[in-house]
Design a protein around this motif. Structure first.
Motif, PDB file in Angstrom:
ATOM      1  N   ARG A   1     -75.228  38.021  75.841  1.00 27.12           N
ATOM      2  CA  ARG A   1     -74.717  39.218  75.166  1.00 27.12           C
ATOM      3  C   ARG A   1     -75.772  39.789  74.222  1.00 27.12           C
ATOM      4  NH1 ARG A   1     -68.863  36.809  73.233  1.00 27.12           N
ATOM      5  NH2 ARG A   1     -68.096  36.141  75.278  1.00 27.12           N
ATOM      6  N   VAL A   2     -76.783  38.988  73.927  1.00 30.80           N
ATOM      7  CA  VAL A   2     -77.907  39.430  73.101  1.00 30.80           C
ATOM      8  C   VAL A   2     -78.884  40.183  74.001  1.00 30.80           C
ATOM      9  CG1 VAL A   2     -79.836  38.632  71.666  1.00 30.80           C
ATOM     10  CG2 VAL A   2     -77.628  37.452  71.571  1.00 30.80           C
TER      11      VAL A   2
ATOM     12  N   THR B   1     -74.702  37.220  68.699  1.00 36.36           N
ATOM     13  CA  THR B   1     -75.098  38.623  68.513  1.00 36.36           C
ATOM     14  C   THR B   1     -75.251  39.015  67.052  1.00 36.36           C
ATOM     15  OG1 THR B   1     -72.763  39.244  68.697  1.00 36.36           O
ATOM     16  CG2 THR B   1     -74.095  39.370  70.705  1.00 36.36           C
TER      17      THR B   1
END
Length: 426
Positions: free
Chosen positions: A227-228, A204
């Motif tokens: 999570r990106v 991230t």
């Protein structure tokens, strides 16, 4: 593959170093003049043509390996390159270069009564990672579009296309070098280790957007685990609807092209809907045209009653992205029934109506919930190059940030520029 703690740590360090290099390069690209980015794209196109013989050899080895792995014909079609496809990649890079610079473009401006002025200007997204499977051309299109918009790229292709992608990357980096831009602006994940993909999901601080290009399982995994932020679509369950007012000869030409031009692309039509009012007259010649093009036809009970030789369609077929020479046929009772079927089974990608009734076409275009809706045109036009974007990095079917073919201008965000003359807020 299971790693020891040491090898897991080494992979992590390797990916972080990759991300650090991409971030540094992106800052340089972001501040570069448009002419410099154009030079890099044009030089990459020249380099791509220059390595065409070696690229074809590398691609032949990739294709041979894929066949040994038991990949089907649709997969092989997406993987295979020929002189025409290489030239297409080069022309796409030149077309991207020729488009206006998206960076710094002012898309809104206004002023207050006290003289303070506001502008909304386009800026890069940053570092974009692209995970894709079999199509080598994704490497050139993605890298070219990202570069145009001032972004850096991290590419992760499938093992089946590794040789081809590495050669395409070499052409892109040669273009960067000739333009005086950092070669780390276009990167490839340096290992085929599957755990490297998991590392991308967690980066991230290095990656601003992740774009998956591939089958449903790949895209679903990325959307579930990353999570990106992710930009992508699961599949293209697309429909061509032959309205009662359709011209039969036009319908035959459009439907056969929409299904059979390239069956393995996400813009291919998977289901033919036909109005009950004309089904008895129109369906037999439509089925014959599809069959003559070597397409298998599967239909509902009403379609089979008209054309008994077609295969029966199952409930699952209506939600299937065939990516093959197979099409479903359903007879529908008018426009409302067609809209209801698309609402239930469409994937939000591309939908088409073939009709001479303008009111019906206008209603279809306004009411269908899809990224692309078409009137009297093959769904195979669902492509950024055909839209005039030079190329595309994918077709986005979500509703946030970008929707439809994603070109260079869609790989930007914006910031606000506020201009005052000593203004203070009371």
């Amino acid at each position: 593959m299971t790693h020891s703690s040491q090898s897991t740590s080494q992979l992590h360090d390797q990916m972080i170093a990759l991300g650090d290099g991409a971030k540094r390069a992106q800052r340089v690209v972001q501040r570069s003049p448009h002419a410099m980015r154009q030079t890099a794209l044009k030089a990459a196109a020249v380099a791509l043509r220059g390595i065409s013989v070696d690229l074809l050899k590398a691609n032949a080895a990739d294709v041979a390996q894929a066949r040994e792995m038991g990949k089907d014909d649709a997969f092989i079609d997406r993987l295979a390159l020929d002189e025409g496809r290489i030239e297409g990649m080069a022309k796409s890079l030149e077309a991207i270069a020729a488009r206006p610079d998206p960076l710094g473009a002012i898309d809104q401006s206004w002023a207050r009564e006290d003289g303070m002025r506001f502008e909304r200007a386009r800026v890069p997204l940053g570092v974009i990672a692209v995970i894709f499977e079999s199509r080598p051309n994704v490497a050139a299109d993605a890298a070219g579009l990202c570069l145009k918009a001032g972004n850096a790229t991290i590419l992760r292709g499938g093992s089946e296309s590794r040789r081809s992608v590495e050669m395409i990357l070499s052409a892109m980096q040669k273009g960067l070098e000739q333009a005086g831009l950092p070669m780390e602006a276009v990167n490839i994940v340096p290992t085929q280790d599957r755990d490297a993909v998991g590392e991308l999901f967690r980066m991230t601080e290095h990656i601003d957007l992740l774009i998956p290009r591939g089958g449903r399982s790949l895209v679903a995994r990325v959307q579930e685990e990353s999570r990106v932020p992710v930009l992508g679509h699961l599949m293209g369950v697309n429909h061509s609807y032959v309205h009662a007012s359709a011209d039969l000869e036009m319908a035959k030409a459009v439907v056969v092209n929409a299904k059979m031009r390239r069956t393995g692309v996400c813009g291919a039509t998977e289901t033919l809907l036909i109005d009950e009012a004309v089904a008895a007259k129109y369906l037999p010649p439509l089925v014959k045209a599809l069959s003559d093009a070597q397409c298998r036809v599967r239909g509902d009970a009403a379609a089979k009653a008209i054309c008994p030789d077609i295969e029966p369609a199952s409930d699952e077929d209506w939600d299937t992205e065939w990516l093959d020479a197979v099409i479903n046929v359903r007879v529908v009772d008018g426009l409302d029934a067609a809209l209801a079927h698309i609402d239930r089974h469409g994937s939000g990608h591309t939908e088409c109506i073939i009709a001479s009734d303008q009111a019906a076409a206008d209603r279809f275009l306004s009411e269908v919930d899809a990224a692309i809706v078409m009137h009297n045109a093959s769904t195979q036009f669902a492509d950024g190059g055909e839209f005039g974007f030079g190329a595309e990095i994918g077709i986005a079917t979500g509703r946030l940030h970008a929707r439809g073919p994603v070109g260079a201008e869609h790989l930007t965000s914006y910031h606000y520029r506020v201009r005052g003359s000593g203004h203070i807020r009371p």
